[in-house]
Scaffold this active site. Sequence first.
Site, PDB file in Angstrom:
ATOM      1  N   SER A 143     -10.547   6.892  -2.910  1.00  0.00           N
ATOM      2  CA  SER A 143     -10.719   7.127  -1.468  1.00  0.00           C
ATOM      3  C   SER A 143     -10.088   8.461  -1.082  1.00  0.00           C
ATOM      4  O   SER A 143     -10.629   9.202  -0.258  1.00  0.00           O
ATOM      5  CB  SER A 143     -10.064   6.001  -0.659  1.00  0.00           C
ATOM      6  OG  SER A 143     -10.916   4.890  -0.564  1.00  0.00           O
ATOM      7  N   LYS A 179      -2.814  -0.881   6.619  1.00  0.00           N
ATOM      8  CA  LYS A 179      -3.793  -1.938   6.296  1.00  0.00           C
ATOM      9  C   LYS A 179      -4.248  -2.564   7.605  1.00  0.00           C
ATOM     10  O   LYS A 179      -3.527  -2.533   8.592  1.00  0.00           O
ATOM     11  CB  LYS A 179      -3.139  -3.004   5.413  1.00  0.00           C
ATOM     12  CG  LYS A 179      -4.123  -3.889   4.672  1.00  0.00           C
ATOM     13  CD  LYS A 179      -4.624  -3.246   3.394  1.00  0.00           C
ATOM     14  CE  LYS A 179      -5.759  -4.052   2.793  1.00  0.00           C
ATOM     15  NZ  LYS A 179      -6.162  -3.547   1.479  1.00  0.00           N
ATOM     16  N   GLN A 222       0.816  -1.212   0.000  1.00  0.00           N
ATOM     17  CA  GLN A 222       0.000   0.000   0.000  1.00  0.00           C
ATOM     18  C   GLN A 222       0.854   1.269   0.000  1.00  0.00           C
ATOM     19  O   GLN A 222       0.471   2.280  -0.581  1.00  0.00           O
ATOM     20  CB  GLN A 222      -0.912  -0.036   1.235  1.00  0.00           C
ATOM     21  CG  GLN A 222      -2.107   0.880   1.165  1.00  0.00           C
ATOM     22  CD  GLN A 222      -3.276   0.293   0.387  1.00  0.00           C
ATOM     23  OE1 GLN A 222      -3.632  -0.852   0.604  1.00  0.00           O
ATOM     24  NE2 GLN A 222      -3.862   1.065  -0.507  1.00  0.00           N
ATOM     25  N   GLY A 270     -12.560  -0.276   2.818  1.00  0.00           N
ATOM     26  CA  GLY A 270     -12.939  -1.687   2.690  1.00  0.00           C
ATOM     27  C   GLY A 270     -11.870  -2.506   1.981  1.00  0.00           C
ATOM     28  O   GLY A 270     -10.899  -1.985   1.458  1.00  0.00           O
ATOM     29  N   ASP A 271     -12.058  -3.798   1.995  1.00  0.00           N
ATOM     30  CA  ASP A 271     -11.235  -4.758   1.239  1.00  0.00           C
ATOM     31  C   ASP A 271     -12.065  -6.047   1.228  1.00  0.00           C
ATOM     32  O   ASP A 271     -13.306  -5.974   1.405  1.00  0.00           O
ATOM     33  CB  ASP A 271      -9.866  -4.958   1.923  1.00  0.00           C
ATOM     34  CG  ASP A 271      -8.881  -5.754   1.066  1.00  0.00           C
ATOM     35  OD1 ASP A 271      -8.285  -5.185   0.144  1.00  0.00           O
ATOM     36  OD2 ASP A 271      -8.717  -6.976   1.297  1.00  0.00           O
ATOM     37  N   LYS A 287       1.836   1.840  -3.678  1.00  0.00           N
ATOM     38  CA  LYS A 287       0.624   2.091  -4.465  1.00  0.00           C
ATOM     39  C   LYS A 287       0.117   3.506  -4.203  1.00  0.00           C
ATOM     40  O   LYS A 287      -0.170   4.267  -5.121  1.00  0.00           O
ATOM     41  CB  LYS A 287      -0.447   1.066  -4.056  1.00  0.00           C
ATOM     42  CG  LYS A 287      -1.774   1.263  -4.743  1.00  0.00           C
ATOM     43  CD  LYS A 287      -2.854   0.363  -4.168  1.00  0.00           C
ATOM     44  CE  LYS A 287      -2.396  -1.064  -4.088  1.00  0.00           C
ATOM     45  NZ  LYS A 287      -3.496  -2.006  -3.847  1.00  0.00           N
TER      46      LYS A 287
HETATM   47  P1  NDP Z   1     -14.792  -8.818  -2.108  1.00  0.00           P
HETATM   48  O1  NDP Z   1     -14.887  -9.391  -0.759  1.00  0.00           O
HETATM   49  O2  NDP Z   1     -15.801  -7.853  -2.580  1.00  0.00           O
HETATM   50  O3  NDP Z   1     -14.699  -9.983  -3.193  1.00  0.00           O
HETATM   51  C1  NDP Z   1     -13.704 -10.935  -3.167  1.00  0.00           C
HETATM   52  C2  NDP Z   1     -13.976 -11.977  -4.235  1.00  0.00           C
HETATM   53  O4  NDP Z   1     -12.849 -12.862  -4.326  1.00  0.00           O
HETATM   54  C3  NDP Z   1     -15.185 -12.846  -3.914  1.00  0.00           C
HETATM   55  O5  NDP Z   1     -15.743 -13.309  -5.104  1.00  0.00           O
HETATM   56  C4  NDP Z   1     -14.534 -14.003  -3.139  1.00  0.00           C
HETATM   57  O6  NDP Z   1     -15.277 -15.206  -3.196  1.00  0.00           O
HETATM   58  C5  NDP Z   1     -13.214 -14.167  -3.865  1.00  0.00           C
HETATM   59  N1  NDP Z   1     -12.196 -14.635  -2.918  1.00  0.00           N
HETATM   60  C6  NDP Z   1     -11.820 -14.048  -1.755  1.00  0.00           C
HETATM   61  N2  NDP Z   1     -10.891 -14.769  -1.125  1.00  0.00           N
HETATM   62  C7  NDP Z   1     -10.676 -15.843  -1.899  1.00  0.00           C
HETATM   63  C8  NDP Z   1      -9.832 -16.958  -1.774  1.00  0.00           C
HETATM   64  N3  NDP Z   1      -9.012 -17.119  -0.726  1.00  0.00           N
HETATM   65  N4  NDP Z   1      -9.863 -17.867  -2.752  1.00  0.00           N
HETATM   66  C9  NDP Z   1     -10.691 -17.724  -3.828  1.00  0.00           C
HETATM   67  N5  NDP Z   1     -11.526 -16.685  -3.992  1.00  0.00           N
HETATM   68  C10 NDP Z   1     -11.519 -15.764  -3.045  1.00  0.00           C
HETATM   69  O7  NDP Z   1     -13.313  -8.156  -2.184  1.00  0.00           O
HETATM   70  P2  NDP Z   1     -12.757  -7.074  -3.187  1.00  0.00           P
HETATM   71  O8  NDP Z   1     -13.340  -7.253  -4.533  1.00  0.00           O
HETATM   72  O9  NDP Z   1     -12.831  -5.756  -2.519  1.00  0.00           O
HETATM   73  O10 NDP Z   1     -11.205  -7.460  -3.216  1.00  0.00           O
HETATM   74  C11 NDP Z   1     -10.658  -8.405  -4.147  1.00  0.00           C
HETATM   75  C12 NDP Z   1      -9.162  -8.189  -4.255  1.00  0.00           C
HETATM   76  O11 NDP Z   1      -8.913  -6.841  -4.711  1.00  0.00           O
HETATM   77  C13 NDP Z   1      -8.380  -8.323  -2.954  1.00  0.00           C
HETATM   78  O12 NDP Z   1      -7.093  -8.831  -3.249  1.00  0.00           O
HETATM   79  C14 NDP Z   1      -8.249  -6.886  -2.475  1.00  0.00           C
HETATM   80  O13 NDP Z   1      -7.151  -6.703  -1.625  1.00  0.00           O
HETATM   81  C15 NDP Z   1      -8.037  -6.189  -3.813  1.00  0.00           C
HETATM   82  N6  NDP Z   1      -8.322  -4.746  -3.803  1.00  0.00           N
HETATM   83  C16 NDP Z   1      -9.559  -4.267  -3.447  1.00  0.00           C
HETATM   84  C17 NDP Z   1      -9.806  -2.918  -3.490  1.00  0.00           C
HETATM   85  C18 NDP Z   1     -11.153  -2.346  -3.215  1.00  0.00           C
HETATM   86  O14 NDP Z   1     -11.328  -1.137  -3.428  1.00  0.00           O
HETATM   87  N7  NDP Z   1     -12.132  -3.123  -2.797  1.00  0.00           N
HETATM   88  C19 NDP Z   1      -8.733  -1.956  -3.844  1.00  0.00           C
HETATM   89  C20 NDP Z   1      -7.510  -2.567  -4.285  1.00  0.00           C
HETATM   90  C21 NDP Z   1      -7.325  -3.918  -4.225  1.00  0.00           C
HETATM   91  P3  NDP Z   1     -16.357 -15.543  -2.034  1.00  0.00           P
HETATM   92  O15 NDP Z   1     -17.552 -14.715  -2.347  1.00  0.00           O
HETATM   93  O16 NDP Z   1     -16.545 -16.989  -2.175  1.00  0.00           O
HETATM   94  O17 NDP Z   1     -15.686 -15.150  -0.753  1.00  0.00           O
END
Ligand code: NDP
Length: 446
Positions: free
Chosen positions: A378, A127, A112, A166-167, A115
């Site tokens: 953000s 984080k 982070q 969020g994350d 980034k």
């Molecule tokens: P969400 O919780 O909204 O979605 C995560 C998705 O990934 C879900 O479909 C989930 O499946 C799947 N997932 C999570 N963990 C695993 C795992 N261990 N194995 C397989 N599938 C998995 O999270 P985000 O979309 O916010 O985040 C996704 C990624 O993007 C993360 O790496 C996060 O750090 C990164 N990110 C997010 C940002 C944001 O603004 N939200 C900004 C920058 C990066 P299920 O529904 O089954 O849990």
Amino acid sequence: MTSSFVENLMASVIARNPQEPEFHQAVREVAESVEMVIAREPQLARSKVLDRLVEPERQIMFRVPWVDDRGEVQINRGFRIEFSSAIGPYKGGLRFHPSVYLGIIKFLGFEQIFKNALTTTPIGGGKGGSDFNPKGKSDDEVMRFCQSFMSELFRHIGPDTDVPAGDIGVGGREIGFMFGQYKRLTNTFTGVLTGKGLGWGGSLARTQATGYGLVYFVTRMLQDRGTDWKGKRVVVSGSGNVAIYAAQKAQQLGAKVIAVSDSNGYIVDEAGIKVETVQRIKEVERGRIREYADEHASAKYVEDWQGIWSIPCDIALPSATQNEIDEEAAEKLVANKCIAVGEGANMPSTPEAIKVFQDNGVSFGPAKAANAGGVATSALEMAQNSMRINWTFEEVDRRLKMIMDAVYDQCTSAAEAYGAKGDLVSGANIAGFLKVARAMMAQGVV
Ligand code: NDP
């Protein structure tokens, strides 16, 4: 400066942070990229900028007790790693997932720093999160957990100190519960969290920002190859916040998104994924991705989430979790003639997978640049909160696009300046590092 520089640094990082392989992986990648920068500027070595950066400014770990719907006491562990405040207040998301432990939060916090530096906005790196699993919990249980989590976290954060977002596992619902508790405990209404609801301090386009920003970044990668999104077959892993809006924007630009997934399996729909169905199932009903296939006859569900990378595609957008593309998956993508990979998730490709992409001429957009649009927006939310105004969706989206262009330009020019033309991994690490390093040099040994 030789690679003994990297090995010495890594020996110390591993000794001081044992059993945290994700953190080691993140540090090694940055150290390998910036070694040549430090070799050119010995004052950075003398003032031990990188050695200081790998040690978080502050690490907070705390108990989060709460009572479930059956009246049983549950105990989770909470984390906030305040990594670097060299260029602004700590900023970074909160992750609620059973796999969360110190090493995951440290790797995310470390990434982070760089980034956030690339976004051109004044934010430091942090984080946090918890090993709490929101899946299958009632809204009341999630609320009680969030309130307990914030009952400790509130004393460490603030709009000019540390601003979480969020994350994975933390969306609008969780941010709302945590914001409410912060407000109650401090008797202040401030921009202490981002990703807030639109009626109470949130920014338009924040929800879409990471996914849209990813697509804007990959657009530049495609332009450099003399092509665009039109008619491209796109595979997006995950079906959460990042995946949904990446898929939506890619479609708007003419691509055909054919697959998305969750942590159980993936769906492939050669007719093109209907993003509205995915949104409803995952965002509203909090269901599973397999339910998509019940509604669309053209779709097939496969219970093997990592198998998604064997689907032939032109562009891959890994947007689920860390290390989801290993060497074997990368080789499959290359064999299937994939031309570009843009990382929506944080560190979704292993170092071996990145090497496969780079050795085979696949354009590769690393997470700390490609997914920077979320945290950048953000920062735009923080700016609007401070000014007490709200920009329109179009205004925020315009600024997001400008920022993603600036991120891309910084990566390409830093890569070129250090003899690694076209290598966006090195470019992102070098450009992010230099901005933070210059601030640290100016501020003395703190
Ligand atoms: P969400 O919780 O909204 O979605 C995560 C998705 O990934 C879900 O479909 C989930 O499946 C799947 N997932 C999570 N963990 C695993 C795992 N261990 N194995 C397989 N599938 C998995 O999270 P985000 O979309 O916010 O985040 C996704 C990624 O993007 C993360 O790496 C996060 O750090 C990164 N990110 C997010 C940002 C944001 O603004 N939200 C900004 C920058 C990066 P299920 O529904 O089954 O849990």
